[in-house]
Design a protein around this motif. Sequence first.
Motif, PDB file in Angstrom:
ATOM      1  N   GLY A 128     -50.586  61.761  86.156  1.00 19.07           N
ATOM      2  CA  GLY A 128     -49.859  62.572  85.187  1.00 19.07           C
ATOM      3  C   GLY A 128     -48.532  61.942  84.815  1.00 19.07           C
ATOM      4  O   GLY A 128     -47.915  61.217  85.606  1.00 19.07           O
ATOM      5  N   LYS A 129     -48.101  62.223  83.589  1.00 20.78           N
ATOM      6  CA  LYS A 129     -46.830  61.683  83.102  1.00 20.78           C
ATOM      7  C   LYS A 129     -46.178  62.715  82.197  1.00 20.78           C
ATOM      8  O   LYS A 129     -46.841  63.334  81.362  1.00 20.78           O
ATOM      9  CB  LYS A 129     -47.086  60.379  82.338  1.00 20.78           C
ATOM     10  N   GLN A 130     -44.873  62.893  82.370  1.00 17.86           N
ATOM     11  CA  GLN A 130     -44.119  63.825  81.538  1.00 17.86           C
ATOM     12  C   GLN A 130     -42.667  63.378  81.456  1.00 17.86           C
ATOM     13  O   GLN A 130     -42.184  62.618  82.296  1.00 17.86           O
ATOM     14  CB  GLN A 130     -44.173  65.244  82.124  1.00 17.86           C
ATOM     15  N   THR A 131     -41.979  63.843  80.423  1.00 19.54           N
ATOM     16  CA  THR A 131     -40.524  63.706  80.329  1.00 19.54           C
ATOM     17  C   THR A 131     -39.974  65.067  79.927  1.00 19.54           C
ATOM     18  O   THR A 131     -40.730  66.015  79.701  1.00 19.54           O
ATOM     19  CB  THR A 131     -40.100  62.647  79.294  1.00 19.54           C
ATOM     20  N   PHE A 132     -38.663  65.137  79.797  1.00 22.31           N
ATOM     21  CA  PHE A 132     -38.069  66.421  79.441  1.00 22.31           C
ATOM     22  C   PHE A 132     -38.537  66.906  78.080  1.00 22.31           C
ATOM     23  O   PHE A 132     -38.696  68.103  77.852  1.00 22.31           O
ATOM     24  CB  PHE A 132     -36.544  66.337  79.472  1.00 22.31           C
ATOM     25  N   ASN A 133     -38.787  65.982  77.141  1.00 20.82           N
ATOM     26  CA  ASN A 133     -39.168  66.408  75.796  1.00 20.82           C
ATOM     27  C   ASN A 133     -40.606  66.044  75.420  1.00 20.82           C
ATOM     28  O   ASN A 133     -40.983  66.159  74.260  1.00 20.82           O
ATOM     29  CB  ASN A 133     -38.191  65.855  74.756  1.00 20.82           C
ATOM     30  N   THR A 134     -41.397  65.595  76.392  1.00 22.20           N
ATOM     31  CA  THR A 134     -42.834  65.397  76.151  1.00 22.20           C
ATOM     32  C   THR A 134     -43.601  66.079  77.276  1.00 22.20           C
ATOM     33  O   THR A 134     -43.338  65.811  78.450  1.00 22.20           O
ATOM     34  CB  THR A 134     -43.205  63.901  76.095  1.00 22.20           C
ATOM     35  N   PRO A 135     -44.543  66.930  76.938  1.00 25.86           N
ATOM     36  CA  PRO A 135     -45.234  67.721  77.969  1.00 25.86           C
ATOM     37  C   PRO A 135     -46.147  66.854  78.827  1.00 25.86           C
ATOM     38  O   PRO A 135     -46.487  65.725  78.454  1.00 25.86           O
ATOM     39  CB  PRO A 135     -46.043  68.716  77.140  1.00 25.86           C
ATOM     40  N   PRO A 136     -46.557  67.358  79.986  1.00 28.73           N
ATOM     41  CA  PRO A 136     -47.420  66.582  80.890  1.00 28.73           C
ATOM     42  C   PRO A 136     -48.740  66.222  80.230  1.00 28.73           C
ATOM     43  O   PRO A 136     -49.381  67.061  79.595  1.00 28.73           O
ATOM     44  CB  PRO A 136     -47.642  67.540  82.068  1.00 28.73           C
ATOM     45  N   GLU A 137     -49.125  64.971  80.396  1.00 25.21           N
ATOM     46  CA  GLU A 137     -50.435  64.502  79.954  1.00 25.21           C
ATOM     47  C   GLU A 137     -51.068  63.713  81.098  1.00 25.21           C
ATOM     48  O   GLU A 137     -50.375  63.158  81.952  1.00 25.21           O
ATOM     49  CB  GLU A 137     -50.316  63.605  78.717  1.00 25.21           C
ATOM     50  N   MET A 138     -52.402  63.657  81.094  1.00 23.22           N
ATOM     51  CA  MET A 138     -53.127  62.889  82.092  1.00 23.22           C
ATOM     52  C   MET A 138     -53.602  61.576  81.485  1.00 23.22           C
ATOM     53  O   MET A 138     -54.007  61.524  80.315  1.00 23.22           O
ATOM     54  CB  MET A 138     -54.314  63.680  82.623  1.00 23.22           C
ATOM     55  N   PHE A 139     -53.534  60.509  82.300  1.00 25.20           N
ATOM     56  CA  PHE A 139     -53.911  59.169  81.866  1.00 25.20           C
ATOM     57  C   PHE A 139     -55.006  58.622  82.782  1.00 25.20           C
ATOM     58  O   PHE A 139     -55.003  58.875  83.985  1.00 25.20           O
ATOM     59  CB  PHE A 139     -52.698  58.239  81.898  1.00 25.20           C
ATOM     60  N   MET A 140     -55.914  57.861  82.181  1.00 23.48           N
ATOM     61  CA  MET A 140     -57.018  57.263  82.926  1.00 23.48           C
ATOM     62  C   MET A 140     -56.781  55.767  83.060  1.00 23.48           C
ATOM     63  O   MET A 140     -56.298  55.105  82.142  1.00 23.48           O
ATOM     64  CB  MET A 140     -58.335  57.504  82.187  1.00 23.48           C
ATOM     65  N   THR A 141     -57.144  55.235  84.257  1.00 21.23           N
ATOM     66  CA  THR A 141     -57.015  53.806  84.482  1.00 21.23           C
ATOM     67  C   THR A 141     -57.961  53.407  85.618  1.00 21.23           C
ATOM     68  O   THR A 141     -58.816  54.197  86.027  1.00 21.23           O
ATOM     69  CB  THR A 141     -55.548  53.446  84.807  1.00 21.23           C
ATOM     70  N   ASP A 142     -57.777  52.178  86.137  1.00 22.05           N
ATOM     71  CA  ASP A 142     -58.564  51.760  87.294  1.00 22.05           C
ATOM     72  C   ASP A 142     -57.637  51.680  88.506  1.00 22.05           C
ATOM     73  O   ASP A 142     -56.479  52.105  88.442  1.00 22.05           O
ATOM     74  CB  ASP A 142     -59.267  50.418  87.026  1.00 22.05           C
ATOM     75  N   LEU A 143     -58.121  51.126  89.615  1.00 25.10           N
ATOM     76  CA  LEU A 143     -57.335  51.115  90.845  1.00 25.10           C
ATOM     77  C   LEU A 143     -56.072  50.259  90.731  1.00 25.10           C
ATOM     78  O   LEU A 143     -55.147  50.418  91.522  1.00 25.10           O
ATOM     79  CB  LEU A 143     -58.197  50.620  92.006  1.00 25.10           C
ATOM     80  N   SER A 144     -56.031  49.385  89.738  1.00 27.73           N
ATOM     81  CA  SER A 144     -54.825  48.575  89.540  1.00 27.73           C
ATOM     82  C   SER A 144     -53.763  49.328  88.744  1.00 27.73           C
ATOM     83  O   SER A 144     -52.629  48.866  88.622  1.00 27.73           O
ATOM     84  CB  SER A 144     -55.175  47.278  88.815  1.00 27.73           C
ATOM     85  N   LEU A 145     -54.134  50.460  88.184  1.00 26.69           N
ATOM     86  CA  LEU A 145     -53.283  51.303  87.328  1.00 26.69           C
ATOM     87  C   LEU A 145     -52.805  50.567  86.081  1.00 26.69           C
ATOM     88  O   LEU A 145     -51.789  50.937  85.483  1.00 26.69           O
ATOM     89  CB  LEU A 145     -52.076  51.851  88.108  1.00 26.69           C
TER      90      LEU A 145
END
Length: 975
Positions: A653-670
């Motif tokens: 998950g990733k969020q900032t004060f002015n962008t709401p939480p979103e989920m991101f997909m990747t592999d084990l290396s991120l």
Amino acid sequence: MRKQLLTIWVLFLFASIATAQEKKPMSWQDIPTWKYMQGNSFRVSPDGQWIAYAIVASEADGELILKKLSEPDSLAKSFPIGSTTFPSIQFSDDSKWIAFKEYPKFSQRQANKGPRSKPLRDKLSLLELGTDEKKTFENVISFSFNNEQASQLAINLAKDGNSKARGSDLLIYHLNADKSQNIGNVTEFRFNKSGSHLAYVVDAANKTGNGIYLMDMASNSTQILDSDDAAYKFINWTEKGEAFAALKMVEDKKYKQPHGKVVGVKNLKKPQITLYDAQKDTTGFDQSYTISGNRRPMWSEDLTRLFYGIHPLELVKKPSPKKELDKDSMKLAQAKAVEKIMADTSLKSIADLQKAIAKVDAKKGKPKKKANVDQPDMTIWHWNDSRLQSRQQVTERQDKNYSMWAMYDVASAKHTALQDESMKSLSIFPKHLYAIGSDNQNYELDINLDGQRYSDFYLVDLKTGTRKELFTKFYLPSFWSNPSPSTDGTKFIYAEDGHYFVHDIIKGSTTNITENLPVTFVDVEDDHNVEKPMVGVLGWSSDSKYVLLRDGWDIWQVPLQGKAKPVNLTQNGRKEGIRYQYRFGLDPEEKGIDLTKTVYLRTYGEWNKKSGVATLSPTKKSGLKPGATSLIWEDANIGNLRKAKNADVVFFGKQTFNTPPEMFMTDLSLSSPKQVTKNTPDADKYAWSEGTQLVDYVTDKGDSLQGALFLPANYEKGKKYPTVVYYYEKLSQTRHNWSNPSFGGTGWNPTMYTSNGYAVFIPDIVYKLDDPGMSAVWAVLPAVKAAIATGVIDADNIGIHGHSWGGYQTSFLITQTDMFKAAAAGAPLTNMVSMYDLIYWNSGGGNMSIFEASQGRFRGAPWENWDSYLRNSPVYHVKKVNTPLLMLHNDKDGAVDFTQGIEYYSALRRLKKPVVLVQYKGENHGLRKLENRKDYSVRMMEFFDHHLKGHKAPDWLDKGINKLDLKEHLEKRSF
């Protein structure tokens, strides 16, 4: 041509500006229909190919988003799920199915309100992934796939309102055959891990057919394991799913509690059933006790013993037998009395006759008829009570349901009590070989008085039940001093006097594992008045050969045997101001930290507020390599790292004060993460904060701290903005936290304020002992001055707000400075002297322990430290207040007594200072009812709008509202 292009460009520019200007501030009236991704709803299919999440609203219907990750976003499907903020979603283990609940619509809920409302039922939708076929089931309570086999779906249906049975229908839907079967009167059901078997309990009307049943899911055959005129409960499968335990409760009219029996089942193909009936064990089981129905039983890992709770039996009190009356003697006495009265010539009236009869009755000792006298409803508070009566009232149910661990050895048919009244707590270690017992009864009174915690500890052998004393009056400055077991259950770590020790149970040896390390593991930043609280342990290795410790910055790998030496694994934490905070567990079934695999850590920048993920790599031998590798490091809040169960697909998950939480997909290396969710679909309609700034400052006592400054929407550099300052100890770490627009329990929401043109400043506060109020002055005022220097804040229009402890800081600050134009204090402590002796009603405990060993940070009681308590009490400095104050304090506040608000309000009112107290009847420390949360959120912003933006004061703020006009006033404002 150039002119035409220029004209088109200008028109496009103005159109763009107009579009930008169309974005409006979010109003409180927009929130009820504001849609957002419910964070806990995000689900990943075990094969990592599908995701599902819910978009919900507080007063509108939600939807489920289902998406195949290999397909374009445009092909994502949406399904209505009605009105809920707690959606229920589940993928099958074979990644072929998804099931989710559909709740009643918001309009249905509104129409169903009232005294004659009927229960609204949920539906269940079942969808085969990759198809459009959806099957719906009505009147659903709960549901579960049969775990790894994923061949059946069990659905617990709502109980018929006219049924006298405790159970309800359980529907077993066979996924591949598209067939259903119904099992009646089920109260509880559990699949084992593989999903090969279903254990369930039947509880029918008149207890007909009550029992515990086992269904083989492959053959669809059912066995009755035990059946009786009894209640069965607490099915508890072993972790591997090869056995389970349950309780059988039999009523006995002589006792208030039923007699408990333990049912143990193993060898599922040909079930081997152990039934331990404590009532029949007259030599091994104390018959003044019974097996408790309040503790879930379990098998030992080796399936040789059953563990369960026991508690004393309590007899039902029988009414006292009435005494037999001697009717002949009564008749003779009555005749003589009448004869004597008739001979009395002095009787002149009926009244004289009545008095004479009463006099004779009294002499004969005849009792007067008593009216039914109610017993007093009262409490006796004694100075020797180890727990306050208020605390005993809060824990009454817990005390009544208290049970002690015991075990039954199947081979020897022997019961052993593992606890008694001298050891009130027992923690069973992994592998079920040992346990740690503890008891603080000898110190409980003092703990509740001064907050300094002590306990006695014992080692219990779970093969024999024997007990060995470990520590007497052991000091517990923080949780991490408590003994904590190794993965194999043969060792434990604990902290004493600023060091960590490991005790090897089998060897009987104890080792100080931190004495030779060059750093301390004491939490030196903890400013509460306890001695040497520790930084938390990261964990044990899965082979129990290492402990991983945190020193607040770096992570240390400490070996417990051999010639290996402790190693600083992360190395750069303290040097670069990076905190390695915790480990992401990607395998929910792992035991300990597997050092043969890559370890993922959450990182946080203490001075830049960045966050991310770093890894530690395994060596060829056991142990990890020194040196952390940073995979993600951003000006954002990174977290919620997880892996698909059966695939190397990772999400974060990733969020900032002015962008709401979103989920991101990747592999084990991120590497190369891809956003896979779409949160807040209406966000583009509104204006949000332009970003954040960090503000560095030094307190008046020389501490270097930071504050987070949140810029208003449509921020223009060089322009100064009205600002609300908010605080609660240390909060600058929230710089990158999104605050979803909502009606909070305190009225505060920073996103709503920045959207409406305010800057928001959140500074950190550190505390000095004996000066909790002055510490806020020493920290907040320099912080605000530093924030003013950024050029963002309008120094003439600054407000402050805090709730609870922050409310106390607010109430105190306005007695020490006129820097702030307006202040809002929620549930504030205002008189530290009177607050010290009050009750924390939510827990029932006294405040004195909080003052002497927790947030209060005072040394001793007021009578030992008058100057400090008076110096830091807002009410004693009330004459210096010049700042208009809005207070929220509720009459049923169980944390900060309502009298604290009343004291401050009354003192300010006596001095004719501008103060408004808002009270919501029946509410606790924060607002629970939606209508109250709405109302106060609006009022607090109106308060700041008036004082900081110059808006006209609403009537309630300008003149107040008379009681007779309040109903109409509230009707006009409700939405």
